[in-house]
Scaffold this motif. Sequence first.
Motif, PDB file in Angstrom:
ATOM      1  N   UNK A 136       0.102   1.755   6.806  1.00  0.00           N
ATOM      2  CA  UNK A 136      -1.078   1.806   7.682  1.00  0.00           C
ATOM      3  C   UNK A 136      -0.889   2.668   8.922  1.00  0.00           C
ATOM      4  N   UNK A 137       0.315   2.673   9.472  1.00  0.00           N
ATOM      5  CA  UNK A 137       0.540   3.425  10.704  1.00  0.00           C
ATOM      6  C   UNK A 137       0.288   4.918  10.524  1.00  0.00           C
ATOM      7  N   UNK A 138       0.488   5.427   9.303  1.00  0.00           N
ATOM      8  CA  UNK A 138       0.215   6.840   9.060  1.00  0.00           C
ATOM      9  C   UNK A 138      -1.268   7.140   9.279  1.00  0.00           C
ATOM     10  N   UNK A 139      -2.118   6.272   8.761  1.00  0.00           N
ATOM     11  CA  UNK A 139      -3.553   6.461   8.924  1.00  0.00           C
ATOM     12  C   UNK A 139      -4.000   6.285  10.358  1.00  0.00           C
ATOM     13  N   UNK A 140      -3.463   5.272  11.038  1.00  0.00           N
ATOM     14  CA  UNK A 140      -3.830   5.060  12.438  1.00  0.00           C
ATOM     15  C   UNK A 140      -3.424   6.246  13.307  1.00  0.00           C
ATOM     16  N   UNK A 189     -17.070   6.772   6.429  1.00  0.00           N
ATOM     17  CA  UNK A 189     -16.551   6.245   5.168  1.00  0.00           C
ATOM     18  C   UNK A 189     -15.109   5.820   5.383  1.00  0.00           C
ATOM     19  N   UNK A 190     -14.735   4.647   4.881  1.00  0.00           N
ATOM     20  CA  UNK A 190     -13.326   4.303   4.778  1.00  0.00           C
ATOM     21  C   UNK A 190     -13.143   3.293   3.658  1.00  0.00           C
ATOM     22  N   UNK A 191     -11.957   3.319   3.088  1.00  0.00           N
ATOM     23  CA  UNK A 191     -11.537   2.368   2.072  1.00  0.00           C
ATOM     24  C   UNK A 191     -10.052   2.619   1.860  1.00  0.00           C
ATOM     25  N   UNK A 192      -9.466   1.946   0.919  1.00  0.00           N
ATOM     26  CA  UNK A 192      -8.088   2.256   0.543  1.00  0.00           C
ATOM     27  C   UNK A 192      -8.107   3.553  -0.269  1.00  0.00           C
ATOM     28  N   UNK A 213      -4.924  -5.703   2.993  1.00  0.00           N
ATOM     29  CA  UNK A 213      -4.725  -4.398   3.623  1.00  0.00           C
ATOM     30  C   UNK A 213      -5.928  -4.041   4.511  1.00  0.00           C
ATOM     31  N   UNK A 214      -7.133  -4.304   4.028  1.00  0.00           N
ATOM     32  CA  UNK A 214      -8.326  -4.006   4.814  1.00  0.00           C
ATOM     33  C   UNK A 214      -8.392  -4.878   6.061  1.00  0.00           C
ATOM     34  N   UNK A 215      -7.869  -6.099   5.998  1.00  0.00           N
ATOM     35  CA  UNK A 215      -7.813  -6.939   7.202  1.00  0.00           C
ATOM     36  C   UNK A 215      -7.019  -6.239   8.299  1.00  0.00           C
ATOM     37  N   UNK A 216      -5.899  -5.660   7.924  1.00  0.00           N
ATOM     38  CA  UNK A 216      -5.092  -4.907   8.904  1.00  0.00           C
ATOM     39  C   UNK A 216      -5.911  -3.737   9.464  1.00  0.00           C
ATOM     40  N   UNK A 217      -6.649  -3.047   8.597  1.00  0.00           N
ATOM     41  CA  UNK A 217      -7.470  -1.932   9.053  1.00  0.00           C
ATOM     42  C   UNK A 217      -8.530  -2.401  10.049  1.00  0.00           C
ATOM     43  N   UNK A 218      -9.225  -3.472   9.714  1.00  0.00           N
ATOM     44  CA  UNK A 218     -10.300  -3.944  10.583  1.00  0.00           C
ATOM     45  C   UNK A 218      -9.789  -4.421  11.939  1.00  0.00           C
TER      46      UNK A 218
END
Length: 503
Positions: free
Chosen positions: A254-258, A283-286, A303-308
């Motif tokens: 996830x840190x790569x995307x953030x 747009x976002x998703x895995x 994983x999406x919980x971490x994103x949100x």
Amino acid sequence: MDSTKCFRIEKDAQIPFNNKVDYCIGTGRMGLALQKEYQEQLALVQEEIGFSHIRGHGLFSDDMAIYQEYTDENGKKHAEYNFTYLDLVMDSYLKLNIRPFLELGFMPDKMASGEQTVFYWKGNVTPPASYDAWCELVQATLRHLMERYGEEEVVTWPIEVWNEPNLPGFWKDADMEEYFKLFARTFAAIKEVDSRFRVGGPAICGVEDEKWIRMFMEFCRKESIPVDFVTRHHYTTELPEKDGHYGYAKLREPEEGFANLQTTRDIVDSFEEFKGMEIHITEFNTSYIPNCPLHDTNRNAAYIARQLSRLGDVNESYSYWTFGDIFEELGVPFTPFHGGFGLVANGGIPKPTFWTFKFFKDLQGTCVYRSDEAVIVKREDGSYRGIVWNMTLEGTGEDICRTYQLPIEGKECFILTKTVDEATCNPLKLWHAMGEPSSLSEEQKKLLKEAAKPFVEADRAAVQDGCAQVNITARENGVVYFEVKAVEDKSDRGYCYKRVIGK
């Protein structure tokens, strides 16, 4: 090994947390909104979660039939506009209390400069043969919407120019100069209708994103275009491996995307006149493909919980792609669980990620705790709501056990938990056990919907030393939502719960 960790929440804690989970949701092309199953899935999403806006492709594609031409008796061609389907779609959205985040695209075939298309439904991705005709189409559509739904309403609908022009599949040759021309002409045409409209772009995804964002901001500076917001997309898997109808993709850290999103924020803020400007992830998703089985899993939900928990740090909004699986980019799906983007599988079956969004929507209040595995908020009435997730990339098989001590007034507290994990809320597993039927019977649908509900538990506990102690166990790929509030015993005269249950 005991993996239990204990956290004591400070009484007056205030942690930054921008929860914009319900601002916008994605959809397949707009014409799909004419289908009954589409409307049923959207109604379910709106009833349980409730999004403010909806964004999708194909506003001007031929299946919506807006742009038409006819030839008069002198052999001269004229444009005319047909808003029949547009009205049906917009009426249905507003009835469900959701408003469009308008994406302007793709090109009507009769207006296009070329024949290149994208997707099963052949959206034309070439520039207009006449920019004047394109601008007139945009203006006519906006004026119609304003006349039908009211100026004060429609000017609040955000407008995005095109979709992913940095990818040659979505914009012929990924021609940056041509896209900037499209943006500038469209921006001016919209503002001519009403300067209150908010217009943004460039809606880029992945490839050369830093270059495109920087060049877009430089173009707006050079041409003195007062762009209202910036848009981009965000997907977080590696290149998929194809097998039959499916693509199997591995999750990225996830840190790569953030970090990538932070780069966009930094680029925009490096322009003094655009510093602090809104960035919308439209747009976002895995995974970025609509046939990735990952989308149907509990791993996706965790994983999406971490994103949100993080996407609101540097972005004004973030729109999950998509609300449901009535979706045809690669064709009509063969089975109800085919790895579609949606929160809801065909048949009206919520996927685990559906509940991640529901839980975050219910997470309203002042944030008092936030980490890479949990968010807790305190409400005005002194109660708490929280989410704990156990995200894994490759799978560990380990539970995480967390104890939170929450300052609260009273002698006893009510503790509610809702658990979504591979053991308690996993319709995909049940479907597999059924033999993976491609066409579901009504009985099978009913059973799958029962298996798609969170596991609910409740308890009463004593408040000790001014704190409620909440013990949460999240299994691998699990998401656990909890509520805690003070409770007073209001038993009827002579009623004893302990005697009732034999204790």
